[in-house]
Design a protein around this motif. Structure first.
Motif, PDB file in Angstrom:
ATOM      1  N   LEU A 299       0.832  -1.214   0.000  1.00 39.22           N
ATOM      2  CA  LEU A 299       0.000   0.000   0.000  1.00 39.22           C
ATOM      3  C   LEU A 299       0.856   1.249   0.000  1.00 39.22           C
ATOM      4  O   LEU A 299       0.661   2.162  -0.807  1.00 39.22           O
ATOM      5  N   THR A 300       1.820   1.298   0.893  1.00 38.24           N
ATOM      6  CA  THR A 300       2.674   2.490   0.956  1.00 38.24           C
ATOM      7  C   THR A 300       3.468   2.624  -0.333  1.00 38.24           C
ATOM      8  O   THR A 300       3.701   3.739  -0.799  1.00 38.24           O
ATOM      9  N   GLY A 301       3.856   1.468  -0.898  1.00 37.86           N
ATOM     10  CA  GLY A 301       4.582   1.522  -2.178  1.00 37.86           C
ATOM     11  C   GLY A 301       3.746   2.199  -3.247  1.00 37.86           C
ATOM     12  O   GLY A 301       4.227   3.073  -3.969  1.00 37.86           O
ATOM     13  N   LEU A 302       2.475   1.821  -3.317  1.00 38.92           N
ATOM     14  CA  LEU A 302       1.581   2.406  -4.330  1.00 38.92           C
ATOM     15  C   LEU A 302       1.403   3.905  -4.090  1.00 38.92           C
ATOM     16  O   LEU A 302       1.470   4.715  -5.024  1.00 38.92           O
ATOM     17  N   ILE A 303       1.207   4.264  -2.822  1.00 37.04           N
ATOM     18  CA  ILE A 303       0.989   5.683  -2.518  1.00 37.04           C
ATOM     19  C   ILE A 303       2.264   6.478  -2.814  1.00 37.04           C
ATOM     20  O   ILE A 303       2.218   7.573  -3.401  1.00 37.04           O
ATOM     21  N   ALA A 304       3.415   5.904  -2.441  1.00 39.65           N
ATOM     22  CA  ALA A 304       4.681   6.596  -2.694  1.00 39.65           C
ATOM     23  C   ALA A 304       4.900   6.775  -4.191  1.00 39.65           C
ATOM     24  O   ALA A 304       5.369   7.828  -4.650  1.00 39.65           O
ATOM     25  N   LEU A 305       4.550   5.741  -4.954  1.00 40.91           N
ATOM     26  CA  LEU A 305       4.705   5.815  -6.405  1.00 40.91           C
ATOM     27  C   LEU A 305       3.836   6.934  -6.982  1.00 40.91           C
ATOM     28  O   LEU A 305       4.262   7.706  -7.840  1.00 40.91           O
ATOM     29  N   THR A 306       2.604   7.027  -6.468  1.00 38.57           N
ATOM     30  CA  THR A 306       1.695   8.093  -6.911  1.00 38.57           C
ATOM     31  C   THR A 306       2.304   9.461  -6.625  1.00 38.57           C
ATOM     32  O   THR A 306       2.364  10.333  -7.499  1.00 38.57           O
ATOM     33  N   ILE A 307       2.788   9.634  -5.383  1.00 37.28           N
ATOM     34  CA  ILE A 307       3.364  10.935  -5.001  1.00 37.28           C
ATOM     35  C   ILE A 307       4.595  11.228  -5.848  1.00 37.28           C
ATOM     36  O   ILE A 307       4.794  12.352  -6.317  1.00 37.28           O
ATOM     37  N   GLY A 308       5.418  10.190  -6.051  1.00 36.57           N
ATOM     38  CA  GLY A 308       6.626  10.376  -6.852  1.00 36.57           C
ATOM     39  C   GLY A 308       6.294  10.829  -8.271  1.00 36.57           C
ATOM     40  O   GLY A 308       6.901  11.766  -8.797  1.00 36.57           O
ATOM     41  N   LEU A 309       5.317  10.170  -8.881  1.00 37.63           N
ATOM     42  CA  LEU A 309       4.938  10.530 -10.246  1.00 37.63           C
ATOM     43  C   LEU A 309       4.375  11.943 -10.296  1.00 37.63           C
ATOM     44  O   LEU A 309       4.663  12.715 -11.219  1.00 37.63           O
ATOM     45  N   PHE A 310       3.581  12.287  -9.277  1.00 41.75           N
ATOM     46  CA  PHE A 310       3.038  13.643  -9.246  1.00 41.75           C
ATOM     47  C   PHE A 310       4.177  14.653  -9.142  1.00 41.75           C
ATOM     48  O   PHE A 310       4.155  15.693  -9.818  1.00 41.75           O
ATOM     49  N   ALA A 311       5.177  14.329  -8.328  1.00 44.88           N
ATOM     50  CA  ALA A 311       6.316  15.246  -8.170  1.00 44.88           C
ATOM     51  C   ALA A 311       7.037  15.435  -9.493  1.00 44.88           C
ATOM     52  O   ALA A 311       7.436  16.548  -9.846  1.00 44.88           O
ATOM     53  N   VAL A 312       7.201  14.339 -10.254  1.00 44.30           N
ATOM     54  CA  VAL A 312       7.861  14.442 -11.559  1.00 44.30           C
ATOM     55  C   VAL A 312       7.059  15.367 -12.474  1.00 44.30           C
ATOM     56  O   VAL A 312       7.602  16.292 -13.100  1.00 44.30           O
ATOM     57  N   TYR A 314       5.053  17.657 -11.604  1.00 43.57           N
ATOM     58  CA  TYR A 314       5.124  19.001 -11.037  1.00 43.57           C
ATOM     59  C   TYR A 314       6.395  19.716 -11.485  1.00 43.57           C
ATOM     60  O   TYR A 314       6.350  20.846 -11.978  1.00 43.57           O
ATOM     61  N   VAL A 315       7.515  19.018 -11.342  1.00 38.42           N
ATOM     62  CA  VAL A 315       8.801  19.640 -11.707  1.00 38.42           C
ATOM     63  C   VAL A 315       8.826  19.949 -13.204  1.00 38.42           C
ATOM     64  O   VAL A 315       9.213  21.044 -13.625  1.00 38.42           O
ATOM     65  N   LEU A 316       8.371  18.982 -14.002  1.00 34.37           N
ATOM     66  CA  LEU A 316       8.366  19.194 -15.457  1.00 34.37           C
ATOM     67  C   LEU A 316       7.486  20.388 -15.825  1.00 34.37           C
ATOM     68  O   LEU A 316       7.841  21.224 -16.649  1.00 34.37           O
ATOM     69  N   PHE A 317       6.326  20.465 -15.169  1.00 34.39           N
ATOM     70  CA  PHE A 317       5.375  21.514 -15.521  1.00 34.39           C
ATOM     71  C   PHE A 317       5.871  22.888 -15.074  1.00 34.39           C
ATOM     72  O   PHE A 317       5.678  23.879 -15.778  1.00 34.39           O
ATOM     73  N   GLN A 318       6.529  22.951 -13.926  1.00 36.99           N
ATOM     74  CA  GLN A 318       7.029  24.247 -13.457  1.00 36.99           C
ATOM     75  C   GLN A 318       8.056  24.826 -14.420  1.00 36.99           C
ATOM     76  O   GLN A 318       8.199  26.028 -14.538  1.00 36.99           O
ATOM     77  N   ARG A 319       8.797  23.961 -15.093  1.00 33.90           N
ATOM     78  CA  ARG A 319       9.846  24.439 -15.980  1.00 33.90           C
ATOM     79  C   ARG A 319       9.375  24.681 -17.396  1.00 33.90           C
ATOM     80  O   ARG A 319      10.111  25.217 -18.221  1.00 33.90           O
ATOM     81  N   ARG A 320       8.188  24.252 -17.698  1.00 34.94           N
ATOM     82  CA  ARG A 320       7.687  24.365 -19.056  1.00 34.94           C
ATOM     83  C   ARG A 320       7.381  25.815 -19.403  1.00 34.94           C
ATOM     84  O   ARG A 320       6.842  26.539 -18.582  1.00 34.94           O
ATOM     85  N   GLU A 321       7.757  26.227 -20.618  1.00 33.95           N
ATOM     86  CA  GLU A 321       7.412  27.576 -21.045  1.00 33.95           C
ATOM     87  C   GLU A 321       5.911  27.647 -21.321  1.00 33.95           C
ATOM     88  O   GLU A 321       5.318  26.684 -21.800  1.00 33.95           O
ATOM     89  N   VAL A 322       5.335  28.814 -21.026  1.00 34.14           N
ATOM     90  CA  VAL A 322       3.898  28.973 -21.231  1.00 34.14           C
ATOM     91  C   VAL A 322       3.566  28.950 -22.713  1.00 34.14           C
ATOM     92  O   VAL A 322       2.554  28.425 -23.137  1.00 34.14           O
TER      93      VAL A 322
END
Lengths: 324, 309
Positions: A299-312, A314-322
């Motif tokens: 369970l924690t693995g699945l939740i951690a994976l979800t958070i990890g993917l969201f973080a990825v 997030y980082v990609l989107f913050q750097r993307r040009e508008v």
């Protein structure tokens, strides 16, 4: 120094506007044709699976204290079980909800307009993610109640409180599993400008884990821990390596988690040695707390994976040009 | 000073999009950021709004730093992007109400403002139709309605007349002009210099990421074209006419153009020109004083720059 550190901090809350985005996206999801198609598919398969499961159960007359849980897992030959249906359809549903989350805003030329409003990018991404998750949670809950209701009608046995608790935990695990696929879809929607490419990429990831990862994990296990016919310990080592590799896939994590939660008789998710079974009453059910403990790492693995993917994403989107 | 930049620079890899921009725009001004496509106008606008990070330099809009105080800045600054898009399956009303919610407007206030801006943009009747069926002009007006929804102090418009037919463009420009009377500072960008020159108090001409010319349209014309008076004439035959006109003391330049000639002069010397043409024995067909156009200012400036190089 004090002054410069305070002036460097972003003003206001990153959650400003989150709920506006959330409710707009959720309304979009619930009214979209895409959703209608998914609902019909999931509904049909669920009803079919439960009906088949109930038929099987009616024919077996043996006493079973966990009848409701059996409805979830029992399969009748041409039809897979309810759980198998869910683990097949939910990734697809999550991908369908998330694959054009960000690139859709680009292609409609709405992104710069939205980001010119007093919100942070965080709110947009979170709002979209949470809306997708909430939509799926809503479907799952409706489906769950439907299945419980149907099984009451077909079987006529009310579920015990432990069964309900296990079923709710199963729901939680399913939501975490779907979150992983929503995360993957979100990442591809940031990575690829074209919605079609993004959908294809997400489906490719899904196919990879559903079909190929099992084979690859086997090959990797053989390479890492080769089997020596004169050394019985090497077999155990290979089995453990195989398990470790296959647990990198969210599908395995989910399968193991629901196995532990829905089948109280399951005592271990890995290989068990004969010596470990000494004194065990085989087939006797584990209490809920113990089953939950067994499924906890998955369970924690699945939740951690979800958070990890969201973080990825997030980082990609913050750097993307508008600008496109 | 409403908008102020110092040494604002943006690089994409090795490409310099904007270089050392010094911009100062006062309250209540209509400022035109003009130049060809790809000269750095949109990048400048995105940096003013904090939607893209400057590589170097400083920006202050209403005294706020777009990178650090984006929320209070974007609450007071309206932005209309060059290719404005809406959620096509939603109605104009729903699109606006989403924006109102993103701005945190309370429902009652949002409703009143939405009614007002839709009315002002002439969209009340189509407010509940899906935006997908809107024409380019209607979308543009809806975009401006959205900008006005937050009652901004500053409005930034990127290519507001792009893709509009001439009539719609003029109408749209008049609406923009009317914002000035409400005390709103307007910054607009365009590559259609002649279209916007009439409504801008001041303009800045961009070339390859640099602000090369800045000032009032007449000033620029005076500065770059030498004389602000340009006279076009058609006459037959043209033989020897150019030399004769060049000899007039007020004329600074004579150019052949199609069937006629174009003169530049320090004063309005149409009577003298007419006289000179008739004295040369030619038939005068037309004689017009032309208003200076920014297109010409721009073209001439770069002609001179190229010559100098």
């Amino acid at each position: 120094m004090q002054h410069s550190s305070t002036s460097r901090r972003r003003e206001g809350s990153p959650w400003t506007g989150l709920w506006a985005v959330f409710f707009k996206e959720m309304a979009d999801h619930l009214s979209s044709t895409r959703m209608r198609i998914l609902e019909v598919l999931i509904l049909l398969s669920a009803v079919g699976a439960v009906y088949a499961g109930a038929q099987t159960l009616r024919q077996t007359i043996s006493e079973d204290p966990f009848l409701l849980l059996r409805v979830f897992t029992a399969a009748q030959d041409p039809l897979p079980s309810f759980v198998a249906f869910l683990s097949f359809f939910l990734p697809l549903a999550a991908i369908a909800l998330g694959f054009d989350a960000i690139n859709g805003e680009y292609s409609r030329n709405t992104l710069s307009r939205i980001l010119a409003q007093p919100i942070y990018r965080d709110a947009l991404l979170w709002g979209k993610f949470l809306a997708g998750l909430a939509t799926i949670a809503l479907i799952l809950l409706a489906l769950f109640l439907l299945v419980v209701g149907l099984s009451l009608i077909f079987l006529g046995v009310p579920p015990s409180s432990e069964e309900v608790a296990r079923a709710l935990l199963f729901l939680l695990a399913t939501l975490a599993y779907t979150g992983v696929w929503l995360g993957i879809a979100l990442v591809t929607s940031v990575l690829f400008r074209s919605a079609a490419t993004s959908a294809l990429a997400a489906i490719a990831v899904w196919l990879f884990f559903a079909l190929f990862w099992g084979i690859i994990a086997q090959l990797l296990a053989q390479a890492v821990a080769p089997f020596d016919p004169f050394n019985p310990e090497s077999e155990l080592r290979q089995t453990e390596a195989l398990l470790a590799f296959s647990r990198l896939s969210p599908n395995t994590l989910y399968a193991e988690a629901i196995q532990a939660l829905l089948n109280p008789g399951v005592r271990s998710l890995g290989p068990v040695l004969i010596s470990q079974l000494e004194g065990a009453l085989l087939g006797s059910p584990l209490p809920l707390g113990q089953s939950f403990l067994l499924a906890w790492p998955q369970l924690t693995g699945l939740i951690a994976l979800t958070i990890g993917l969201f973080a990825v994403a997030y980082v990609l989107f913050q750097r993307r040009e508008v600008r496109a | 000073m409403v908008i102020e930049t110092q040494g604002l620079t943006k690089r994409y890899g090795r490409v310099v999009a904007v270089e050392g921009l010094e911009l100062r725009i006062e309250a209540g001004e209509v400022y035109g950021l003009l130049g060809p496509n790809g000269s750095g106008k949109t990048t400048t606008i995105l940096m003013l709004l904090g939607l893209t990070e400057p590589s170097a330099g400083q920006v202050r809009v209403l005294g706020l730093d777009p990178a650090r105080e984006p929320l209070s800045l974007k609450r007071q600054v309206g932005y209309l992007p060059d290719s404005v898009g809406f959620y096509g399956e939603m109605s104009a009303w729903e699109n606006l109400s989403y924006i109102a919610r993103l701005n945190g407007l309370p429902p009652a206030l949002a409703k009143a403002r939405m009614e007002r801006v839709l009315e002002r943009m002439g969209l009340t009747e189509v407010a509940h139709r899906p935006v997908g069926a809107f024409s380019r002009g209607m979308r543009q007006r809806l975009g401006l309605a959205e900008v006005l929804l937050k009652e901004p102090k500053v409005v930034i418009l990127d290519e507001p007349t792009l893709g509009l037919d001439p009539e719609a463009a003029q109408e749209f420009l008049q609406i923009i002009r009317s914002l000035k009377s409400e005390g709103i500072t307007v910054l607009l960008s365009s590559h259609l210099l002649h279209q916007v020159q009439a409504i801008c108090d001041r303009v800045g001409l961009f070339h390859k990421g640099k602000l090369v010319l800045e000032g009032r349209v007449e000033e620029l014309a005076q500065r770059v074209l030498g004389g602000a008076y340009r006279i076009c004439l058609e006459a037959t035959p043209l033989n020897g006419l150019a030399e004769r006109l060049q000899a007039l003391p007020e004329v600074s330049r004579v150019q052949a153009e199609g069937q006629g000639l174009r003169l530049e002069a320090t004063q309005d010397i149409r009577p003298q020109v007419a006289k000179a043409v008739l004295e040369a024995g030619a038939a005068l067909q037309s004689l017009v004083l032309e208003q200076p156009s920014l297109d010409e200012v721009y073209a001439r400036y770069f002609q001179e720059v190229r010559h100098a190089a």
